[in-house]
Scaffold this motif. Structure first.
Motif, PDB file in Angstrom:
ATOM      1  N   GLU A 207      34.168  30.780  23.818  1.00 34.03           N
ATOM      2  CA  GLU A 207      35.619  30.869  23.991  1.00 34.03           C
ATOM      3  C   GLU A 207      35.980  31.891  25.052  1.00 34.03           C
ATOM      4  OE1 GLU A 207      38.542  30.761  21.141  1.00 34.03           O
ATOM      5  OE2 GLU A 207      37.465  29.541  19.676  1.00 34.03           O
ATOM      6  N   LEU A 208      35.234  32.981  25.110  1.00 32.43           N
ATOM      7  CA  LEU A 208      35.492  34.012  26.108  1.00 32.43           C
ATOM      8  C   LEU A 208      35.222  33.469  27.513  1.00 32.43           C
ATOM      9  CD1 LEU A 208      36.303  36.995  26.415  1.00 32.43           C
ATOM     10  CD2 LEU A 208      33.881  37.583  26.259  1.00 32.43           C
ATOM     11  N   ALA A 209      34.127  32.733  27.669  1.00 31.50           N
ATOM     12  CA  ALA A 209      33.795  32.152  28.973  1.00 31.50           C
ATOM     13  C   ALA A 209      34.845  31.131  29.406  1.00 31.50           C
ATOM     14  CB  ALA A 209      32.411  31.505  28.910  1.00 31.50           C
ATOM     15  N   ALA A 210      35.434  30.429  28.432  1.00 30.63           N
ATOM     16  CA  ALA A 210      36.440  29.406  28.747  1.00 30.63           C
ATOM     17  C   ALA A 210      37.708  29.999  29.348  1.00 30.63           C
ATOM     18  CB  ALA A 210      36.786  28.616  27.486  1.00 30.63           C
ATOM     19  N   LEU A 211      37.925  31.294  29.151  1.00 36.67           N
ATOM     20  CA  LEU A 211      39.104  31.946  29.734  1.00 36.67           C
ATOM     21  C   LEU A 211      38.941  32.169  31.239  1.00 36.67           C
ATOM     22  CD1 LEU A 211      39.918  34.592  26.964  1.00 36.67           C
ATOM     23  CD2 LEU A 211      40.993  32.367  27.354  1.00 36.67           C
ATOM     24  N   ARG A 212      37.720  32.074  31.743  1.00 39.58           N
ATOM     25  CA  ARG A 212      37.435  32.153  33.183  1.00 39.58           C
ATOM     26  C   ARG A 212      38.001  33.430  33.810  1.00 39.58           C
ATOM     27  NH1 ARG A 212      35.310  27.516  35.087  1.00 39.58           N
ATOM     28  NH2 ARG A 212      35.454  25.662  33.749  1.00 39.58           N
ATOM     29  N   ASN A 213      37.720  34.536  33.186  1.00 46.83           N
ATOM     30  CA  ASN A 213      38.157  35.826  33.705  1.00 46.83           C
ATOM     31  C   ASN A 213      36.954  36.761  33.670  1.00 46.83           C
ATOM     32  OD1 ASN A 213      39.220  38.551  33.864  1.00 46.83           O
ATOM     33  ND2 ASN A 213      41.250  37.682  33.506  1.00 46.83           N
ATOM     34  N   VAL A 217      35.361  39.144  30.642  1.00 52.26           N
ATOM     35  CA  VAL A 217      34.028  38.880  30.082  1.00 52.26           C
ATOM     36  C   VAL A 217      33.172  40.146  30.123  1.00 52.26           C
ATOM     37  CG1 VAL A 217      31.867  37.626  30.426  1.00 52.26           C
ATOM     38  CG2 VAL A 217      34.056  36.411  30.599  1.00 52.26           C
ATOM     39  N   GLU A 218      33.235  40.861  31.245  1.00 48.11           N
ATOM     40  CA  GLU A 218      32.465  42.105  31.371  1.00 48.11           C
ATOM     41  C   GLU A 218      32.948  43.147  30.363  1.00 48.11           C
ATOM     42  OE1 GLU A 218      31.346  45.480  34.759  1.00 48.11           O
ATOM     43  OE2 GLU A 218      32.541  43.700  35.288  1.00 48.11           O
ATOM     44  N   LEU A 219      34.261  43.230  30.194  1.00 48.01           N
ATOM     45  CA  LEU A 219      34.833  44.207  29.266  1.00 48.01           C
ATOM     46  C   LEU A 219      34.409  43.930  27.832  1.00 48.01           C
ATOM     47  CD1 LEU A 219      36.864  46.605  28.980  1.00 48.01           C
ATOM     48  CD2 LEU A 219      38.638  44.871  28.571  1.00 48.01           C
ATOM     49  N   MET A 220      34.535  42.684  27.389  1.00 43.75           N
ATOM     50  CA  MET A 220      34.203  42.336  26.014  1.00 43.75           C
ATOM     51  C   MET A 220      32.687  42.349  25.781  1.00 43.75           C
ATOM     52  SD  MET A 220      37.088  42.168  24.681  1.00 43.75           S
ATOM     53  CE  MET A 220      36.580  41.623  23.051  1.00 43.75           C
ATOM     54  N   SER A 221      31.922  42.072  26.828  1.00 46.68           N
ATOM     55  CA  SER A 221      30.461  42.174  26.702  1.00 46.68           C
ATOM     56  C   SER A 221      30.046  43.616  26.446  1.00 46.68           C
ATOM     57  CB  SER A 221      29.780  41.652  27.968  1.00 46.68           C
ATOM     58  OG  SER A 221      30.054  40.281  28.177  1.00 46.68           O
ATOM     59  N   GLY A 277      41.959  44.371  27.101  1.00 46.84           N
ATOM     60  CA  GLY A 277      41.773  43.057  27.702  1.00 46.84           C
ATOM     61  C   GLY A 277      43.000  42.174  27.624  1.00 46.84           C
ATOM     62  N   THR A 278      43.729  42.252  26.515  1.00 44.82           N
ATOM     63  CA  THR A 278      44.907  41.387  26.379  1.00 44.82           C
ATOM     64  C   THR A 278      46.010  41.825  27.339  1.00 44.82           C
ATOM     65  OG1 THR A 278      46.276  40.256  24.740  1.00 44.82           O
ATOM     66  CG2 THR A 278      46.168  42.647  24.553  1.00 44.82           C
ATOM     67  N   LEU A 279      46.076  43.117  27.661  1.00 45.77           N
ATOM     68  CA  LEU A 279      47.048  43.598  28.656  1.00 45.77           C
ATOM     69  C   LEU A 279      46.596  43.224  30.064  1.00 45.77           C
ATOM     70  CD1 LEU A 279      47.966  47.106  27.186  1.00 45.77           C
ATOM     71  CD2 LEU A 279      49.064  44.894  26.816  1.00 45.77           C
ATOM     72  N   LYS A 280      45.291  43.141  30.266  1.00 45.69           N
ATOM     73  CA  LYS A 280      44.762  42.665  31.553  1.00 45.69           C
ATOM     74  C   LYS A 280      45.165  41.210  31.777  1.00 45.69           C
ATOM     75  CE  LYS A 280      40.570  43.877  32.654  1.00 45.69           C
ATOM     76  NZ  LYS A 280      40.748  44.612  33.943  1.00 45.69           N
ATOM     77  N   LEU A 281      45.053  40.400  30.733  1.00 42.70           N
ATOM     78  CA  LEU A 281      45.443  38.991  30.838  1.00 42.70           C
ATOM     79  C   LEU A 281      46.927  38.837  31.164  1.00 42.70           C
ATOM     80  CD1 LEU A 281      43.501  37.473  27.791  1.00 42.70           C
ATOM     81  CD2 LEU A 281      43.047  37.036  30.213  1.00 42.70           C
ATOM     82  N   ALA A 282      47.733  39.803  30.713  1.00 44.56           N
ATOM     83  CA  ALA A 282      49.181  39.734  30.928  1.00 44.56           C
ATOM     84  C   ALA A 282      49.601  40.292  32.284  1.00 44.56           C
ATOM     85  CB  ALA A 282      49.906  40.488  29.815  1.00 44.56           C
ATOM     86  N   GLY A 283      48.630  40.778  33.081  1.00 47.22           N
ATOM     87  CA  GLY A 283      48.947  41.245  34.419  1.00 47.22           C
ATOM     88  C   GLY A 283      49.458  42.667  34.501  1.00 47.22           C
ATOM     89  N   HIS A 284      49.208  43.482  33.483  1.00 46.74           N
ATOM     90  CA  HIS A 284      49.686  44.863  33.498  1.00 46.74           C
ATOM     91  C   HIS A 284      48.782  45.750  34.352  1.00 46.74           C
ATOM     92  CE1 HIS A 284      52.944  44.504  30.589  1.00 46.74           C
ATOM     93  NE2 HIS A 284      52.159  43.718  29.872  1.00 46.74           N
ATOM     94  N   SER A 285      49.311  46.895  34.743  1.00 54.42           N
ATOM     95  CA  SER A 285      48.578  47.830  35.599  1.00 54.42           C
ATOM     96  C   SER A 285      47.405  48.447  34.845  1.00 54.42           C
ATOM     97  CB  SER A 285      49.513  48.937  36.079  1.00 54.42           C
ATOM     98  OG  SER A 285      49.937  49.733  34.976  1.00 54.42           O
TER      99      SER A 285
END
Length: 407
Positions: A207-213, A217-221, A277-285
């Protein structure tokens, strides 16, 4: 004028009055500085009227805010062939003493230790922060979060649960499990724990790979790496359960330092990096992402301190507890002679008299110091929330933190 309106009026007029009210109603000091502002006053009204937050109610209300119960143990999971097979095999373990049964029970237990609330925390911080420059098709309009953020919340729960399931493996010793039937039960339970944990971890990776980010992936790994590293810190008993390290001659700060190291790796890093990571997905600084990490880390540590307190607050000498829990660690710093009893676990887990350790800890300062530790991390988590605008999601996070310490 109603009582609540009168309180708000006084809060706006006088910061000193606000401090007095905080002391009277037990509100966290981290929020006192902000009571003269307009936005946090909205939260104060809720906090004053709800002096004794209830954990189950706080979680239930939070789930409504993000759309639905966040646990991956939902219908789509329970009806899958893989989970159905695991449940079927688990029935064969009923009556045995394999720890996997206790783990399975804790996954569906509706209480403070319900780890499925971790996904809920990720979604709440996602909604509290909002999102920037994101395609409209990516947004879950009903819940106010992104589909990718919901997927990350599930990934967080799967990683956390797979880790707990894997920790249920038993070190099979012939002299301990001498009867053939008991030995077979332990072996079978180990197979189920290993395979079901691997299944969850594998699905989380997919599921993490499916997000294509790649950054995510590096952060959660790295969070998974931290979980693994936590299992190799310090001494271990015959069942590979953690034992406290021998304190140095100068024991000042020993308990906080070792407890924090263990629990940042085993819990704080995963929730912290999930919030980041969820804030990264939302485009935050990057700065906001760091605040998200701090929030998740401190919330996880406050949560762990509450769990560590549980067996001692219940005043049940027969309750099981971790020998590296905060109350025990604080007592070691106070009086390391307790290690004489604890170190018996190096030879065999059964040699440790947990009732004796419990009684010793109850007579020392460990309980009160752990309460202070929990309040400290709760306060730090609340301080981070002040960077976000007032919203139902932010209030829900405040309520969950407040309910965590409601014994």
């Amino acid at each position: 004028m109603s009582f609540n309106n009168a309180v708000l009026l006084m809060l706006k007029r006088s910061n000193a009055t606000a401090t007095l009210l905080c002391n009277k109603y037990g509100l966290p000091s981290a929020d006192r500085r902000h009571f003269h502002c307009s936005e946090p006053c909205k939260f104060v009204e809720k906090a004053v009227t709800n002096q004794k937050p209830d954990w189950n109610r706080a979680v239930s209300e939070a789930e409504k805010i993000v759309g639905y119960p966040t646990s991956f143990l939902s219908l789509r999971w329970l009806l899958s062939d893989e989970i159905a097979n695991v449940a079927l095999h688990l029935r064969k373990l009923v009556g045995s003493n394999h720890p996997l049964l206790k783990t399975a029970k804790s996954l569906i237990y509706n209480g403070r230790n319900n780890m499925q609330a971790w996904g809920l925390i990720v979604l709440l911080i996602s909604k509290a922060a909002g999102h920037l420059n994101v395609d409209d098709m990516e947004e879950d309009k009903a819940a106010g979060v992104l589909h990718s953020q919901r997927a990350l919340a599930e990934v967080t729960e799967m990683i956390r649960t797979s880790h707990v399931v894997h920790k249920g493996l038993v070190n099979i010793q012939p002299d301990v499990y001498s009867e053939t039937s008991e030995l077979n039960d332990m072996t079978f339970g180990n197979k189920i724990a290993l395979l079901s944990g691997d299944y969850l971890l594998g699905n989380s990776s997919a599921e993490l790979a499916a997000l294509r980010n790649q950054d995510l992936v590096e952060l959660m790994s790295s969070a998974v790496r931290d979980l693994a590293e936590a299992e190799f810190i310090g001494r271990r008993d015959s069942q590979n359960n953690p034992l406290p390290s021998i304190p140095p001659v100068d024991r000042t700060g020993y308990a906080v330092k070792e407890w924090t190291l263990r629990n940042v790796l085993s819990a704080g890093a995963l929730l912290g990096k999930s919030c980041q990571g969820t804030l990264k997905l939302a485009g935050h600084s990057d700065d906001i992402q760091v605040q998200g990490y701090k929030f998740g880390k401190h919330l996880a540590l406050a949560w762990q301190a509450c769990l560590d307190l549980g067996p001692f607050i219940s005043k049940d000498p027969t309750a099981q507890f971790n020998l590296c829990s905060a109350p025990v660690m604080f007592h070691i710093e106070h009086d390391p002679s307790i290690l004489i009893e604890i170190d018996k676990g190096l030879e065999s887990v059964q040699n440790v008299d947990y009732s004796k350790v419990y009684d010793i800890v109850m007579t020392g300062p460990g309980i009160e110091l752990t309460k202070q530790l929990q309040k400290e991390h709760s306060q730090r988590a609340m301080e981070v929330l002040t960077v976000f605008q007032d919203s139902d999601a932010r209030t829900a996070l405040y309520n969950i933190i407040a309910a965590m310490g409601d014994f």
